[in-house]
Scaffold this motif. Structure first.
Motif, PDB file in Angstrom:
ATOM      1  N   ASN A 412       0.870  -1.173   0.000  1.00  0.00           N
ATOM      2  CA  ASN A 412       0.000   0.000   0.000  1.00  0.00           C
ATOM      3  C   ASN A 412       0.908   1.223   0.000  1.00  0.00           C
ATOM      4  O   ASN A 412       1.524   1.552   1.010  1.00  0.00           O
ATOM      5  N   ASN A 413       0.996   1.904  -1.139  1.00  0.00           N
ATOM      6  CA  ASN A 413       1.955   3.002  -1.256  1.00  0.00           C
ATOM      7  C   ASN A 413       1.490   4.302  -0.625  1.00  0.00           C
ATOM      8  O   ASN A 413       2.191   5.312  -0.706  1.00  0.00           O
ATOM      9  N   TYR A 414       0.322   4.280   0.020  1.00  0.00           N
ATOM     10  CA  TYR A 414      -0.055   5.406   0.867  1.00  0.00           C
ATOM     11  C   TYR A 414       0.667   5.335   2.211  1.00  0.00           C
ATOM     12  O   TYR A 414       0.599   6.274   3.005  1.00  0.00           O
ATOM     13  N   ASP A 415       1.329   4.229   2.465  1.00  0.00           N
ATOM     14  CA  ASP A 415       2.093   4.022   3.700  1.00  0.00           C
ATOM     15  C   ASP A 415       3.475   4.634   3.515  1.00  0.00           C
ATOM     16  O   ASP A 415       4.407   3.990   3.033  1.00  0.00           O
ATOM     17  N   PRO A 437       5.199   3.415  12.019  1.00  0.00           N
ATOM     18  CA  PRO A 437       4.459   4.629  11.652  1.00  0.00           C
ATOM     19  C   PRO A 437       4.667   5.026  10.188  1.00  0.00           C
ATOM     20  O   PRO A 437       5.721   4.786   9.607  1.00  0.00           O
ATOM     21  N   SER A 438       3.647   5.647   9.616  1.00  0.00           N
ATOM     22  CA  SER A 438       3.707   6.126   8.241  1.00  0.00           C
ATOM     23  C   SER A 438       4.269   7.541   8.226  1.00  0.00           C
ATOM     24  O   SER A 438       3.788   8.419   8.956  1.00  0.00           O
ATOM     25  N   ILE A 439       5.281   7.773   7.390  1.00  0.00           N
ATOM     26  CA  ILE A 439       5.953   9.070   7.353  1.00  0.00           C
ATOM     27  C   ILE A 439       5.093  10.079   6.598  1.00  0.00           C
ATOM     28  O   ILE A 439       4.615   9.811   5.497  1.00  0.00           O
ATOM     29  N   GLY A 440       4.921  11.262   7.191  1.00  0.00           N
ATOM     30  CA  GLY A 440       4.171  12.329   6.563  1.00  0.00           C
ATOM     31  C   GLY A 440       5.051  13.524   6.261  1.00  0.00           C
ATOM     32  O   GLY A 440       5.961  13.449   5.440  1.00  0.00           O
ATOM     33  N   GLN A 441       4.819  14.628   6.957  1.00  0.00           N
ATOM     34  CA  GLN A 441       5.575  15.863   6.719  1.00  0.00           C
ATOM     35  C   GLN A 441       7.036  15.682   7.129  1.00  0.00           C
ATOM     36  O   GLN A 441       7.346  15.143   8.186  1.00  0.00           O
ATOM     37  N   LEU A 451      13.208  16.098  11.027  1.00  0.00           N
ATOM     38  CA  LEU A 451      12.079  16.317  11.926  1.00  0.00           C
ATOM     39  C   LEU A 451      10.830  15.931  11.143  1.00  0.00           C
ATOM     40  O   LEU A 451      10.504  16.563  10.136  1.00  0.00           O
ATOM     41  N   ILE A 452      10.158  14.885  11.575  1.00  0.00           N
ATOM     42  CA  ILE A 452       9.062  14.348  10.775  1.00  0.00           C
ATOM     43  C   ILE A 452       7.784  14.199  11.599  1.00  0.00           C
ATOM     44  O   ILE A 452       7.811  13.911  12.790  1.00  0.00           O
ATOM     45  N   LYS A 453       6.678  14.428  10.926  1.00  0.00           N
ATOM     46  CA  LYS A 453       5.357  14.153  11.484  1.00  0.00           C
ATOM     47  C   LYS A 453       4.883  12.835  10.899  1.00  0.00           C
ATOM     48  O   LYS A 453       4.964  12.631   9.688  1.00  0.00           O
ATOM     49  N   VAL A 454       4.420  11.939  11.735  1.00  0.00           N
ATOM     50  CA  VAL A 454       4.043  10.611  11.275  1.00  0.00           C
ATOM     51  C   VAL A 454       2.608  10.296  11.691  1.00  0.00           C
ATOM     52  O   VAL A 454       2.017  10.963  12.542  1.00  0.00           O
ATOM     53  N   THR A 455       2.070   9.256  11.065  1.00  0.00           N
ATOM     54  CA  THR A 455       0.826   8.650  11.544  1.00  0.00           C
ATOM     55  C   THR A 455       1.223   7.380  12.267  1.00  0.00           C
ATOM     56  O   THR A 455       1.766   6.445  11.654  1.00  0.00           O
ATOM     57  N   GLU A 456       0.990   7.380  13.571  1.00  0.00           N
ATOM     58  CA  GLU A 456       1.327   6.222  14.403  1.00  0.00           C
ATOM     59  C   GLU A 456       0.039   5.706  15.022  1.00  0.00           C
ATOM     60  O   GLU A 456      -0.499   6.300  15.946  1.00  0.00           O
TER      61      GLU A 456
END
Length: 806
Positions: A412-415, A437-441, A451-456
């Motif tokens: 799933n490449n949204y991950d 966690p999925s890497i976002g910003q 410095l990263i914002k993730v979805t955990e």
């Protein structure tokens, strides 16, 4: 036995009185042409929880109304109390013995006939203020309430504690933008509020503050955008309309750097005197009668806009183009010490592919040489780190460099995954294969760390990736959801951030990265949620039939009597992202609980933030695992929470969650009422008609099309199984939805109507995929609660009041 409604006087001991206010008034407000404005301006003081009000230097205190023995008083007087109802209630409020008064309920002026007001009160607490200008004898003033029916019961009180309201959630001050100066000595915040006065128009105030939280400069009219700080810490640059402005941080003088900048965005400093920005141009429309489509993306209203990168010299105002051609270029990052610019671009303007290719290129600003780092089917964004480049992309990036999956599973490449590119993109290193966690910003500190914002799972925290140690470290923000953040460029990195927890409204904090400790700068709770009961939150996880943990949470109404049975709502999304733990949002779980529902939020299989294998099961499933998890979760929820009435459970979701609601209605009758907002009823029509339908299906239905896997598209489309639906269903949709076109709800509505099923369809005029406008948002929230009240509480009055006259 029939019921005859009888008016009953309200208990004066549960009403508060204040006055006289401005007792030496020679002329009352109603005797002037500006009377209502005068009353409206004093109203906020009367609505505050303070025990007293000071007017023209004289302080007056609130006191019990039954203790008042006055006859006629000068100036103004006021009464205040709360009306609490546990269900939608109607009735008539009469104010007797008053010659001139205005009645406000929840800040809104009520209209009546000779001091008689017809009320329609939703479940909850309602603040009542009566501003009185003329009374002959206060001893003869009474308030009566006549219910419309025996179910229309109210209680009044003067308690400062209230239940959570929709207006609080929408109107409360929130930080819509923030930015921290490179030296961390100043910061910018934009605060947005709504009110009944401004209706759908937000009131936004942007302030420049110092470390002591003192306001140095304030924008109250036209609001700045694209706020950026010069690297030398001398200036703040921003857009105001179509002009680029420069504010001197030392003396607060303002200079216009450039004008006529319509279509510009994404300004970034290259060095102290040069800016790089995007400038887009829309093509001229030469034919207003027809549109000849040039490719799949041409359905998008903006598809033919071309955006290029430009550099502006702040000293002279001269601008030069950095990219050109028929294909848009997007800014990724700069490295001024090396004279480099990192850009991304589509391979061609219109691509007939479910996974359009993106090319990452580097421009040498001295020689104008362009170097390609590669063409990728999955790509999110990129940033420099010293001589290398960080990239955020899906697991399939660079031939599957980031995959942490069995060979037979499709990723799933949204991950989002984190990579390091070196040697002009020839070498790649996957950095987050073992990081769930999925890497976002992504942002990069001066030392090269990320410095990263993730979805955990269902949170969105900040992590620091230590490049030298190749490890991730979670930052202690104290928040479940970091909404936005900005960081300094000094040696001791500071991060300015805002966010919430599931039960705590928005806060602003500043975090010291080295100490990993955050300081609270601003809190919306005392401003908008003082003395408000917030529902209790409990974690509720289960292990599904495949041995996988499915997380969830439960919101329990305040002061719930657990010896009785109560209705419940089950909410889910089911798409590629989890339902995060924001305090509020489009679907206000805390508000539903405040209205008497036990709310279960379940995170079914397929979402990002739980590891690649978990998210990969979203591919080519279209609800298979998701539906099973929701049903298993609901059964386990009902078993544990025995005070929930299993015959009064509703379910709802939006977008992919709306699809899941329709699909579940064809699979189970465990729910007593269902709501699908902007749901998909036919996978084929969504794939072909939704603006991004074929792109999303490129992951959700990877390598599957109607001609090579017709079974997937038909077997998983709810409309093909509409005859199995037994649950009452409400379909909600914006009639201008481009993501999931309204035809998806129309299709299901047509099928269920022809099958004589219990179905309702509500369209929101002019609304797209989400409901943003204040008036539509309140109506939408009310519609959902009114429908569930009718179906789950046997209380049809609210729904009937909204829709029986249509």
């Amino acid at each position: 036995m029939s019921f005859t409604a009888i008016a009953a006087p309200l208990d004066k001991s549960n009403i508060e009185f204040i006055g006289p206010l401005g007792e030496n008034m020679q002329v009352k407000p109603f005797q002037t042409p500006h009377g209502q404005a005068i009353i409206n301006n004093v109203l906020p003081q009367l609505q505050s929880s303070a025990n007293s009000v000071s007017v023209f230097g004289k302080k007056q205190s609130w006191q019990p109304f039954n203790k008042i023995n006055a006859l006629t008083l000068g100036g103004l007087q006021a009464l205040r109390f709360n009306i609490d109802v546990t269900r939608f209630s109607k009735g008539t409020l009469s104010i007797k013995g008053v010659e001139n008064a205005q009645l406000f309920i929840n800040s809104e002026l009520q209209t009546g006939d000779e001091h008689t007001y017809k009320l329609a009160l939703a479940n909850g607490s309602h603040n009542v203020i009566i501003v009185v200008q003329q009374v002959a004898n206060w001893k003869q003033v009474t308030l009566d309430f006549e219910p419309k029916a025996d179910t229309d019961k109210i209680t009044i009180n003067t308690s400062a504690t209230q239940r959570l309201t929709a207006k609080q959630l929408f109107d409360a001050p929130t930080l819509s933008a923030l930015s921290l100066a490179p030296d961390a000595k100043q910061y910018i915040t934009s605060t947005r509020t709504y009110s009944s006065k401004t209706a759908n128009q937000a009131n936004v105030v942007t302030e420049l503050k110092n470390n002591d939280k003192q306001t140095l400069y304030r924008f109250e009219g036209q609001q700045p955008s694209n706020l950026i700080w010069s690297p030398d810490n001398q200036f703040l640059v921003y857009m105001l309309g179509n002009e680029l402005k420069q504010l001197n941080r030392k003396n607060l003088t303002i200079k216009t750097l450039a004008s006529e900048l319509e279509g510009t965005s994404n300004f970034n400093f290259y060095n102290n005197s040069s800016l790089i920005f995007s400038w887009s141009k829309s093509p001229d429309d030469h034919n207003s009668l027809t549109k000849h489509y040039k490719g799949l993306q041409d359905r998008w209203s903006y598809a033919r806009n071309v955006s290029q990168l430009y550099m502006l010299d702040t000293k002279s105002g001269l601008t030069k183009a950095l990219s050109q051609g028929p294909i848009s270029h997007s800014f990724e990052d700069t490295n001024s010490s090396r004279g480099k610019l990192l850009m991304s671009r589509q391979i061609m303007a219109m691509q007939a592919s479910t996974h359009p290719e993106t090319e990452l290129v580097e421009l040498d600003l001295n020689s104008n040489k362009l170097t390609s780092f590669g063409k990728f089917k999955t790509f999110n964004h990129a940033k420099y780190t010293n001589k290398d480049v960080y990239v955020v992309a899906g697991p399939d990036f660079k031939n599957g460099a980031g995959r942490a999956l069995p060979k037979d599973m499709l990723a799933n490449n949204y991950d989002g995954q984190l990579y390091l590119l070196s040697d002009n993109g020839k070498n790649v290193k996957a950095l987050s294969k073992q990081f769930d966690p999925s890497i976002g910003q992504l942002n990069v500190l001066d030392n090269g760390d990320a410095l990263i914002k993730v979805t955990e799972q269902d949170t969105q925290p900040l992590y620091l990736f230590d490049l030298s140690k190749q490890r991730f470290k979670k930052l202690n923000t104290g928040l479940d959801i970091v909404e936005q953040f900005s960081y300094s460029h000094d040696r001791n990195t500071q991060v300015l951030l805002s966010g919430t927890t599931a039960s705590t409204p928005q806060q602003l904090k500043q975090l010291n990265v080295s100490k990993n400790k955050a300081e609270l700068l601003w809190d919306s709770k005392p401003l908008a949620y003082a003395n408000t009961q917030i529902p209790t939150l409990e974690e509720f996880n289960l292990t599904n039939q495949d041995g996988v943990e499915i997380s969830g949470r439960v919101y329990i109404p305040s002061n719930l009597d657990k010896t009785k049975k109560h209705p419940a709502l089950v909410y889910y999304y089911g798409g590629t992202s989890p339902v995060t733990r924001g305090f509020t949002g489009r679907y206000p779980f805390n508000l539903w609980a405040a209205n008497g529902y036990v709310v279960y939020v379940v995170q079914p299989t397929g979402a990002t933030g739980f590891g690649q294998k978990f998210s990969a099961q979203h591919v080519n499933a279209w609800g298979d695992y998701t539906a099973s998890d929701i049903m298993q979760g609901t059964q386990a929820f009902l078993k544990k929470y025995d005070f929930v009435d299993s015959k009064k459970v509703g379910n709802l979701g939006a977008s992919y969650g709306g699809f899941m609601t329709m699909l579940l209605a064809t699979k189970t009758d465990m729910f007593s009422a269902s709501i699908a907002h902007a749901g998909i009823s036919n996978l084929t029509s969504y794939w072909g008609e939704g603006w991004w339908g074929y792109l999303y299906s490129g992951e959700a239905s990877k390598n599957s099309f109607p001609w090579n896997n017709a079974k997937l598209y038909s077997d998983h489309s709810p409309v093909f199984h509409a005859d199995k639906v037994t649950t009452p269903l409400l379909l909600l949709h914006g009639d201008s939805d481009t993501n999931v076109p309204v035809g998806e709800s129309l299709t299901m509505y047509t099928a269920l109507k022809l099958l004589n099923k219990d179905v309702e369809l509500i369209e929101y005029k002019g609304a797209n995929h989400q409901i943003f406008a204040r008036d539509k948002r309140f109506d939408w929230w009310n519609t959902m609660l009114a429908y569930f009240d009718k179906q789950l509480k046997n209380e049809p009055q609210w729904w009937d009041s909204m829709y029986s006259q249509d």
